[in-house]
Design a protein around this motif. Structure first.
Motif, PDB file in Angstrom:
ATOM      1  N   GLN A   1      30.636   0.887  18.577  1.00  0.00           N
ATOM      2  CA  GLN A   1      32.004   1.376  18.419  1.00  0.00           C
ATOM      3  C   GLN A   1      33.004   0.409  19.064  1.00  0.00           C
ATOM      4  N   VAL A   2      32.630  -0.178  20.189  1.00  0.00           N
ATOM      5  CA  VAL A   2      33.510  -1.152  20.841  1.00  0.00           C
ATOM      6  C   VAL A   2      33.691  -2.374  19.957  1.00  0.00           C
ATOM      7  N   PHE A   3      32.605  -2.891  19.425  1.00  0.00           N
ATOM      8  CA  PHE A   3      32.678  -4.104  18.600  1.00  0.00           C
ATOM      9  C   PHE A   3      33.471  -3.857  17.319  1.00  0.00           C
TER      10      PHE A   3
ATOM     11  N   ALA B   1      23.759   3.795  24.306  1.00  0.00           N
ATOM     12  CA  ALA B   1      24.475   2.560  24.631  1.00  0.00           C
ATOM     13  C   ALA B   1      24.672   1.698  23.389  1.00  0.00           C
ATOM     14  N   THR B   2      23.675   1.661  22.503  1.00  0.00           N
ATOM     15  CA  THR B   2      23.828   0.906  21.255  1.00  0.00           C
ATOM     16  C   THR B   2      24.983   1.457  20.433  1.00  0.00           C
TER      17      THR B   2
ATOM     18  N   ASN C   1      33.586  -1.768  29.564  1.00  0.00           N
ATOM     19  CA  ASN C   1      32.611  -0.847  28.980  1.00  0.00           C
ATOM     20  C   ASN C   1      31.232  -1.073  29.568  1.00  0.00           C
ATOM     21  N   ILE C   2      30.886  -2.335  29.802  1.00  0.00           N
ATOM     22  CA  ILE C   2      29.600  -2.645  30.437  1.00  0.00           C
ATOM     23  C   ILE C   2      29.557  -2.060  31.843  1.00  0.00           C
ATOM     24  N   ALA C   3      30.657  -2.181  32.576  1.00  0.00           N
ATOM     25  CA  ALA C   3      30.700  -1.655  33.946  1.00  0.00           C
ATOM     26  C   ALA C   3      30.551  -0.135  33.952  1.00  0.00           C
ATOM     27  N   ALA C   4      31.252   0.537  33.035  1.00  0.00           N
ATOM     28  CA  ALA C   4      31.155   1.999  32.978  1.00  0.00           C
ATOM     29  C   ALA C   4      29.738   2.434  32.627  1.00  0.00           C
ATOM     30  N   LEU C   5      29.131   1.761  31.644  1.00  0.00           N
ATOM     31  CA  LEU C   5      27.765   2.105  31.273  1.00  0.00           C
ATOM     32  C   LEU C   5      26.784   1.771  32.387  1.00  0.00           C
ATOM     33  N   PHE C   6      27.048   0.679  33.111  1.00  0.00           N
ATOM     34  CA  PHE C   6      26.149   0.313  34.205  1.00  0.00           C
ATOM     35  C   PHE C   6      26.095   1.424  35.254  1.00  0.00           C
TER      36      PHE C   6
END
Length: 288
Positions: free
Chosen positions: A170-172, A164-165, A205-210
Motif C-alpha cells: 500500500q505504501v509503494f 507487513a507485505t 513505515n519501517i520504524a512503525a512496523l519495527f
C-alpha cells in the motif's frame, strides 16, 4: 459574557479530559507498580500480603540474584542469558519480517510476471491461518532441519509476514509513477530504485512496523515453549511460566516471578520510547 462562558466551558472540558486520561493511565500503571513493589520484598511477604506500597529491602538482592545467579535455592538458571535470547529473537523476527516483506511488496508492485495478483492474494490469505493452525507441520520441519534449541529455530519460522507485505504494498502504491519514470530515465536499475528511493520514502513505515514486530517477537510464548528444551535457549517470556510452575508454599518464588515480569517489560518499553516519534509518524503519515 457569552465568550467568557464558552472559555470556561472549554477549560472545564479540557480539565475533565485530562483527568480521565490520568485515571486511565493510573489504572494501567497500578498493576505494574504493584508487581515492582512485590519484586522488592521476600517471597514470604508476598504470600502474607505484607508488601505495602513502597519498595522493600530486597530490591538489589532479588534483581541481581535473578539476573546473575538465578532463583537461588530453587536452582533456576539466571535470566540474563534469557533476556539476551529474547532480544536476539525479537530483533531477528522484526528485521526478517521487514526485509522479506519489503522485497515481496517491491516485486508485486513493480515487476510484471505471471500470476502476480494471484501470488499477492495467496500471501494475503495466509492471514487467516494463525500460528496455532500450522504449528505442528512447522515444528516437524524445524525438527527435521535440526533447528530445535537454536536461535534459527526460534526466528526462521516466524519471519514471513502477510500483514507487513500488504502494508508495504500500500505504501509503494502511493508513490507517483512520475518518480519511477524519472529514476528509469536517470539510469537507475531496480535495486538502485529500491535502495535509494523506496527505502528512504518508507523510513517511517519501517520504524512503525519495527516497533510492532519487535514487541510481537518479544512476546512469543507458544513457539519458544515448543522448540526450546535447553535452558541455554529459554526466552524471558517462557521463563515466567516456568518460574510460576515452581512456585509452591514451601518455595515461594512469586517475588522472583514479579521481578522477571518487570525485566521482561523493560526492553519493549525502551524500544517504544526510543522510536516514539518515528512510530507515530509511520502510523499517521498520509503523504510521501
Amino acid at each position: 459574557m457569552a465568550r467568557d462562558g464558552m472559555v470556561e466551558r472549554d477549560r472545564g472540558l479540557t480539565v475533565a479530559a485530562h483527568a480521565l486520561l490520568i485515571l486511565g493511565v493510573a489504572i494501567m500503571v497500578l498493576p505494574v507498580y504493584l508487581a515492582f513493589i512485590a519484586s522488592t520484598h521476600p517471597g514470604a511477604d508476598f504470600l502474607s500480603g505484607r508488601i505495602g506500597v513502597l519498595p522493600g529491602p530486597d530490591l538489589v538482592a532479588n534483581y541481581a540474584g535473578l539476573i546473575g545467579t538465578g532463583a537461588g535455592l530453587q536452582g533456576f538458571p539466571p535470566v540474563g542469558p534469557m533476556l539476551w535470547n529474547s532480544l536476539v529473537m525479537a530483533l531477528g523476527i522484526a528485521a526478517g519480517k521487514i526485509a522479506i516483506s519489503l522485497l515481496s511488496a517491491f516485486a508485486i508492485c513493480y515487476f510484471r510476471f505471471p500470476f502476480r495478483v494471484t501470488a499477492f492474494w495467496i500471501i494475503f490469505i495466509t492471514l487467516m491461518l494463525p500460528v496455532e493452525v500450522r504449528i505442528l507441520p512447522t515444528y516437524k520441519v524445524v525438527a527435521d532441519l535440526s533447528l530445535l534449541n537454536t536461535q534459527g529455530g526460534l526466528i526462521l519460522p516466524l519471519i514471513a509476514s502477510a500483514t507487513a507485505t500488504f502494508l508495504f504494498r500500500q505504501v509503494f502504491m502511493t508513490i507517483p509513477d512520475e518518480m519511477t519514470e524519472a529514476a528509469r530515465m536517470d539510469g537507475a536499475g531496480p535495486l538502485a530504485f529500491f535502495w535509494h528511493i523506496l527505502l528512504p520514502l518508507s523510513r517511517t513505515n519501517i520504524a512503525a512496523l519495527f516497533v510492532i514486530l519487535f514487541i510481537y517477537g518479544w512476546n512469543q510464548y507458544l513457539w519458544p515453549l515448543m522448540v526450546t528444551t535447553d535452558a541455554d535457549h529459554y526466552t524471558i517470556v517462557t521463563t515466567i511460566q516456568r518460574l510460576v510452575s515452581t512456585a509452591t508454599q514451601e518455595a515461594p518464588v512469586w517475588h522472583l516471578v514479579m521481578a522477571t515480569a518487570i525485566l521482561a517489560l523493560l526492553p519493549p518499553v525502551a524500544v517504544v520510547l526510543l522510536m516514539q516519534r518515528l512510530f507515530v509518524e509511520g502510523l499517521t503519515a498520509t503523504e510521501k
